[in-house]
Structure formats: C-alpha cells, structure tokens
Design a protein around this motif. Sequence first.
Motif, PDB file in Angstrom:
ATOM      1  N   ALA A 285      -9.033  -0.031   0.752  1.00 31.28           N
ATOM      2  CA  ALA A 285      -8.809   1.049   1.712  1.00 31.28           C
ATOM      3  C   ALA A 285      -7.352   1.157   2.145  1.00 31.28           C
ATOM      4  CB  ALA A 285      -9.683   0.824   2.942  1.00 31.28           C
ATOM      5  N   ASN A 286      -6.630   0.045   2.094  1.00 23.50           N
ATOM      6  CA  ASN A 286      -5.296   0.054   2.660  1.00 23.50           C
ATOM      7  C   ASN A 286      -4.243   0.569   1.692  1.00 23.50           C
ATOM      8  OD1 ASN A 286      -3.686  -0.215   4.791  1.00 23.50           O
ATOM      9  ND2 ASN A 286      -3.668  -2.452   4.865  1.00 23.50           N
TER      10      ASN A 286
ATOM     11  N   LYS B  35      -3.586   3.282   0.396  1.00 25.08           N
ATOM     12  CA  LYS B  35      -2.994   4.579   0.702  1.00 25.08           C
ATOM     13  C   LYS B  35      -1.702   4.431   1.512  1.00 25.08           C
ATOM     14  CE  LYS B  35      -4.202   8.552   3.590  1.00 25.08           C
ATOM     15  NZ  LYS B  35      -5.196   8.946   4.618  1.00 25.08           N
ATOM     16  N   TYR B  36      -1.664   3.406   2.333  1.00 20.69           N
ATOM     17  CA  TYR B  36      -0.505   3.237   3.203  1.00 20.69           C
ATOM     18  C   TYR B  36       0.485   2.193   2.682  1.00 20.69           C
ATOM     19  CZ  TYR B  36      -3.378   5.756   6.591  1.00 20.69           C
ATOM     20  OH  TYR B  36      -4.132   6.692   7.237  1.00 20.69           O
TER      21      TYR B  36
END
Lengths: 265, 265, 265, 265
Positions: C2-3, C5-6
């Motif tokens: 999930a992370n 993207k950043y």
Amino acid sequence: MANSKYEYVKSFELSDALLPHTWIVIRIDGKGFTRFSQAHGFTKPNDEQALRLMNEGARAVFEDLPDVCFGYGVSDEYSFVLKKNSKLYQRRASKLVSIIVSLFSATYVMKWGQYFPGKEIQYAPSFDGRAVCYPSDAILRDYLSWRQVDCHINNQYNTCYWNLVQSGSSPTEAQSLIKGTLADFKNELLHSRFGINYNELPPIFRKGSLIFRRKEETVVKVEDGVPVKRLKSQVVVTHEDLIKDRFWKENPSILGTAGSKKSAS
Amino acid sequence: MANSKYEYVKSFELSDALLPHTWIVIRIDGKGFTRFSQAHGFTKPNDEQALRLMNEGARAVFEDLPDVCFGYGVSDEYSFVLKKNSKLYQRRASKLVSIIVSLFSATYVMKWGQYFPGKEIQYAPSFDGRAVCYPSDAILRDYLSWRQVDCHINNQYNTCYWNLVQSGSSPTEAQSLIKGTLADFKNELLHSRFGINYNELPPIFRKGSLIFRRKEETVVKVEDGVPVKRLKSQVVVTHEDLIKDRFWKENPSILGTAGSKKSAS
Amino acid sequence: MANSKYEYVKSFELSDALLPHTWIVIRIDGKGFTRFSQAHGFTKPNDEQALRLMNEGARAVFEDLPDVCFGYGVSDEYSFVLKKNSKLYQRRASKLVSIIVSLFSATYVMKWGQYFPGKEIQYAPSFDGRAVCYPSDAILRDYLSWRQVDCHINNQYNTCYWNLVQSGSSPTEAQSLIKGTLADFKNELLHSRFGINYNELPPIFRKGSLIFRRKEETVVKVEDGVPVKRLKSQVVVTHEDLIKDRFWKENPSILGTAGSKKSAS
Amino acid sequence: MANSKYEYVKSFELSDALLPHTWIVIRIDGKGFTRFSQAHGFTKPNDEQALRLMNEGARAVFEDLPDVCFGYGVSDEYSFVLKKNSKLYQRRASKLVSIIVSLFSATYVMKWGQYFPGKEIQYAPSFDGRAVCYPSDAILRDYLSWRQVDCHINNQYNTCYWNLVQSGSSPTEAQSLIKGTLADFKNELLHSRFGINYNELPPIFRKGSLIFRRKEETVVKVEDGVPVKRLKSQVVVTHEDLIKDRFWKENPSILGTAGSKKSAS
C-alpha cells in the motif's frame, strides 16, 4: 533598479566549492565516441591522429589555466590535475569542470583540420566532465595509476580483438577467444598469430599521454649568430610509465608545489 | 583483475545529484568575451551574426537533449531549462553542465564559418556553466524574466554608449552622460541625437532569443503534386516578450509537462 | 504494498557523504549558553563542574563510537575527530553530526545531577553541530591548535574581566581597560591587582580538555591477593598543551591509524 | 591577533545550505530503540507513555523554533516541517538538523520522570537526523502520507504479532502466520482470536501524532469573575488522518504561511 524585483532568484545558486588543500582532478570523457569514431573512420584499435588531437585539446587547457599541473589522456578520456592549493574560481566544481570541458571541446573542433586534413568533421563531438578531490599525493598517484593500468588492459584487449577481426574472425569469435584471458596469453596470441611484440607497439598506445610543464633549455634569442638558451617552462607530452616512482622523482615539481607542512598554514 | 588495487579511488567521487521535481537551469556564459569580440571585430553594440551563432549552439543542445524544454539567450550567455521531472544523467549537476557546455562550445566553432564566412576564428572560445534548481513554475518564470530585463537594461545602455562613442564622444564622456539615468532619458537621447526609435530596433537585440519546441504544420511529403502537412514538433527561435503571461499561455506545453499533482506521485 | 504510491518521496534524500580518507571533525557548540549559564548560576569566569559535565558528554560519545579518536573541549564547545579511514554511517554528514550531538545532549541532562547535586536543571539545553573535513594530519593539528589558542585568549580575557567586575568595576570599565591589550598586560594586571599568577590557574581553564584513548596498566583481576595488571585502552581526559609536538609524539596512536601509503591503497 | 596563524582552517567549512523556497523536513529517528525499549520495559506493541514523551520532545522543538510549522511522530521517529520560506540559520542543513535533534534528545531525558515516574532511565538515548527538501505542497503531503501509511501498516502488523506472542505463539509462528497477509486478514484475525476491533484502538497508535499551531479560544484573564477569552495560537497534538484533504482544509494556515506577495508562491 528595475531588475531588483527578480534578483532574488540568484539566491537559489548553491555553493559547490571543493574541499581546500586537496588535489582536484577534472576527468572528461567523450560522449558516444564509439559512434563518433566510426563516423570518422578512426583506425582500430588506435588512431594516432585522434589521440594527438586529444593532446592538442589538453595543451589548450594547460595554456589557459596555469593551475593545471598535470594531465593524463587515454582513448577519448582526459584527466586534469589542479594544484592542491589552487584557488581558481574559488574551487567551484561546476566552474572548473565547465571551463575545462568547454575549452577542450572547442579546441578539438578548431584543430581537427590539422590532424585530419581533407576529412570534414561530421558533427560536433561532446565530452562530459566531473570533479573529484584526492586528499593526498599517494592517493592522487593511485588515481593516475588506475587510469594507466586501465589504458594497458584495454589496449591489450583491443589489439588482440581488432587483429583477430581484421584477419577474418567474427566479432563473437574474437571476443570468446580472448575474454577473461591473462596478459601472457594475449601477448603470446599477438606474437604467434600476428608477429606482434606487444612491448614494441608505440608507447602512446600502451602508456597513454602525460602532459605537464618541464623546465627545458630553450633558445630565447640569437645574439651575433649565437643562440642564447634559457631554462624555460615548457608544456610537454610524453608516453611513459607513471605508476613507478621514477617519473615522479624525475619531475618533482609537479606534486611538489604544496608539499611541506608549512604550506598548510 | 589487475586494476582492482587502484579502484578504491572511485569512492572519492561524491554525488552531486540535483533535487528531484525542480526545474533545472543550466546557464552558460562566455569567458573573456570582451576580448573575444574585439579580436573578431564584432559589431557594437550588437553583432547579429554572433547572436545567431549562439542560437546555433543552442539548437544543437535541443537536438541532442530532448529533456531541454526551453532556452533563453542574450549576449554571450544562454540559459537552458530541463523539464521538472527529467531524470537525465540522474540529474547529476556536473554531467548536465559539462555535456551542455561542451556541445555548445564545439558547435560554436563548427558553425563559425557559416556566420562569419571568410573570417578565421583566432582562438578557441570557452564558456563556463552552472546548474541551479527552481522549485516552482512561478520562480522559474521569475528567473527568465530576470534575464530578459537584464537584456533590456544592458541593451539600452549599450545602444546609447556605442552611438555616443561612434559619433565622437570619449568613452568617459559617454559613460558619465548616461550612467544612472532612467530609461526615458536614454530613449529620448537616442531619438533626439541619433534619430533612433528604441522600440523599432531589431527584437533580437531588445528581447534576446527564446528557443523551444513548437508543433507546426510541416510538409512531410508531396502526393500527386499536393503537399501533405502534419503537425510536427519543431525547434523554433523567437525574439518576444517572456515576462508577461501571453507567451506562456500561447505555449502551454513548455511548462505543462509536469504540472498536475498526479505527476508528482 | 500500500505504501509504494508514496515511496517516491525517498528519492528527494540527497547524499551528503564526506570525502573519504580525510579527518572528519564534528564540532558542537552550546546554543544560547550565556543565558543557560546565568539561569543556572555558573561560576565566572569558569565553572569547573560545568566543564566536567561537558567532558562527561564527550565520554559518552567515545564509549558509543569507537571511530572517534580524539576530542577537544573548551567552554560550551566540543570538537570530535573521526579516524581518517572511518566508514561510520558511510561518512554521511547529517548522520554523524546528529548522532553525536544527540548523545552529547542527552548525556548532559542525564548527568546533570551528578555535577550539580541539589540544583535542578531549568530547561533543556541544546547544541548545534557541523562536520568539517581536514585532508592532512598537519591541517588537523592546525585546527586543534586554533581551538586551544582560542581557549587561551578567551580565558585570559575573561579572567581579567570577571576579576575586575567582581572587585567593583562596571562591565564597561572592565571592558575598556582590557580590550585590545596584549597578553603581558593582562598577566601583569592579574598579578598586580589580584595576586593571580595566570600560569598557576587550573590547567582545565587554561588548556581546555583533551579526551582520547590511551593504553594504561589496569588491574583486571586479583589472584591470591595479587593484583593482575594488563595494558588496557582507557578513555582519558587531560588538560595539556596540544600545539607543540610533544603530546602527539607521546600519543602516536591517535593520528597513527591511517598513516602509511599502503593504507591508502 | 595571535590566532590568525591558524584561522585558515575555517576555510574548510563548506556550505550545506538547502534550496530556498522548498519545504524542509527534518526527520529524526531513535538509534537502537529496540534495545532501549526492552531495557526500559516498554509495553508492546505500543507504549503510550513513551509516545507521549516523544510528543513532549516535539513540543520543545515547537516552542524553540517558530519556523517549524508541522510535526508528525510515529514510534521512535519524528518529522518536523519548516516553513517553505524559512531562513532559519540560512537554511544550513547541519545547523537545522543538529539544533532539533539536540533539543529533542535533551528534552526526552528531562521529561522522562514525568512519563515514567519511579523508573530510572538506564542510559542516554540518541537520535539520528537528516534534512530533506520537498519542492511543492503536494509532494510534502505525499511525504507525510508516506509516514502515516507506514504507521498504519506497522501498527497493524505489530498488534497482530504481539497479541499472538502474548497469547502463547512463538515469534516464528506469529511471524509466519501474518507475514505477507492483507489488511483484511489481519483485522479478521484480531477480531476473531482476540476480540479486538482494530478501528477502535486508540488513535495515537493507529494514526500517530500530529503537532502544529492552532488558534484556539483561551482564557487570558478573569475580569470581575468573568473569564476573558482570546484567540491565541496554541501548540496542539492530535491523532487524526492527514492523508485526505480534510485536515489540510480545516487547518489552512499550516501550509498557507508562505503565500505572500511573491509571485513565487
């Protein structure tokens, strides 16, 4: 003043000053020179005229920048050493790199005709550059030795490769025959198949080019038909070993400018 | 491998990567061009051929580096803007500066003959370079405005100065007459003494040169005697105002490549 | 994940590695210590307990970081020297500076009670820090000499100033009497008016504090009532001259760790 | 002045100024906090007192440095954001990093007793720090979102892990059960095996800590028994979502502080 409204943009220029009292090496490197050498039909494995043209670029750097105390060239690459205590352009990396690479590139094009008479330059060559600091004489010499060993390894490989290809091997055959082999094998190959004694090849191919200033007896004028000589500092290009101590002992002034403890203070 | 003993020297190369997602401006600047322009008899206050030769250098940069999206030239100086999201050479400052300054310098010499036919180049010119990051579109535009205002101020001053000198004033007289005066005074001086309407001078002198890519209708082939046109990206050079919004609104693609929030992610 | 993207934001962290094979000095300096010393009633001109507390902070740095080979403290300032060939945290400036300043600050507060029993610390002190590279032993020694000369000059001045003020002079009177005077004048003043022989003041005030590791005979165990001693490396704090050669000759191991040409290769 | 002989050593201090008009983030991170938390018996997976002590350190930074406009803490890590147009310490990286990490560390030790009454601190903790620039609001928000997503992912994993271990699983069993599983699986595991509704866990564990200034109605005095309130800027700590727009819309002044006349913003 009308421009002051925008002048704040100058504050975005950050310092890139290099550490004082270290040897600055500016290394420049031909960009895409495989293509450039093909486009201009350079002789393989080495094109002596192309190498001498590189040396001409280096000579221009020496004439323009007295703080450059040594240079070493191999293939399409040149390293320039600035004196340890140089304050040229406040030691700003981008200034130093850009001035040297610019002058070198412009000179390369200007002198092209002298080295390749009758052969037009097809397109503008370009070189990239970088600045590296070396904190001691010993490490600087290791850097230069690194480049000269590289010259030797590449030249030996290329000499085998191109002799094989020029005598009928396919590139793949040539490669697979010599890849990973030791120096002795390559020397033997050159000797037995092509009658080449590697150590008798021109030093400019085997050792690369050293450029530096040397005090030499020079005729400064002629008086009553008698030439008057003086010791004058000359920029010279040689092709000799720089790994062993001999060269540095014979030319102590190159590294000697910032040697003593006192000069640190 | 024989060279490994020395390869530790590579560890002295420190990173000079520039901050991601900022506009990189590479500005190059002629070194000692007062002397160079005198040695080659450049027309004063502006030599149009010399300016067009600078633009030729810029054009070579555009052709070689697609990530360069805008350029602005004035006098012996040129600024090149790299796209905000460019990853060219991992955004290493010395790589970017050196490649651009090298290509520009080599092209300057190569194309000399086209712009100064019959006039031999006396010695190799050189340019220095630096890289600066600008974090927003607005600040980048302020940077470019700064350069164009500078162009205007210098050109107005130089036009007065050289007209005075060419009509008999001594350099000191000319200087003391115009130093510190306002734009209106200079315009009036040009008009009353030399019959020059400043605003009618060639735009290349008053506005400098903008270089960028623009989609233009281009004849790509001729079918049955009918020219077939396509929108093709062309490198164009113009001489217009870049301070007001108009230019940027008419050419949204120049700064538009990295505009949205999404492209940040 | 999930992370991801950043995670691109990590690419904005630029390298701040320091040049290899140079002495790294991390100097930390109390922020606003004039106010801090007043708020805590430090003795003037020197508070021995406050100085010893600084040395305690330095000791913690030595215990945590074996690559720190020398430290020098004066007033609210401490310099830490890392071995020339240290690779601690890949020589990243911010890592080195932050770890040292953090540990020093935390220790200063932790040990406060031991040096100022019964006196509560009023607010958290803080120190700033910076990293500087010195390319040779000689220049490193010049750096340390610079700090010790500074200690001497400031201490002599402050000793005069505070004795004058404590005996009734106003700050302005005291200042105008001693400002710009030579060492001899100040020594004479101390002697004639206050009966102080400057050279007999405690060395910790005149020379500052040197901290380093020294092999010392240490009782490692007791066998049959007989103490067994071994040469063990101990962190010691002394207050002696470091400008002359003597100290460095008596403690050759401090600078000796990266001396020979071989260790460069 | 006697010291001038050595003062040349100051020239080795190179600039480390950060790019203007970018958000500076200083992130500090506990060094060896696995050991530190074990040595001090921190509750697993989260020790609320330890987290509140971290927030106390952050509060000290806010009180000392008005240019710090936002902070985000999770576990033993804290990020501090400086205003885009801050000129604090000329934006020198090592100054900013060191001052913040020093003040944070000293405060952590000073306030220890308030959060762990009766439990002595065993040894000085330390934090490392680094400075990173973010050129736009959007990227700064992506950075902060990155940290908060990390908080969530780690907390969910750790909550599962420690509940499993505390209920009899071996570390290896616990790990192999949850490693690589999706969020839904973990939530279901917590619910079915331990009766834990993940979304009802304390926000400080799930969201981390946000620290910033907010105008709040505050009693400034009492007149005739009537409390007089004023809007005053208060440092507040909250535990809420910062990824969606809502937080930033409700607190526009945090990122809005650099929107002055400058066409730059």
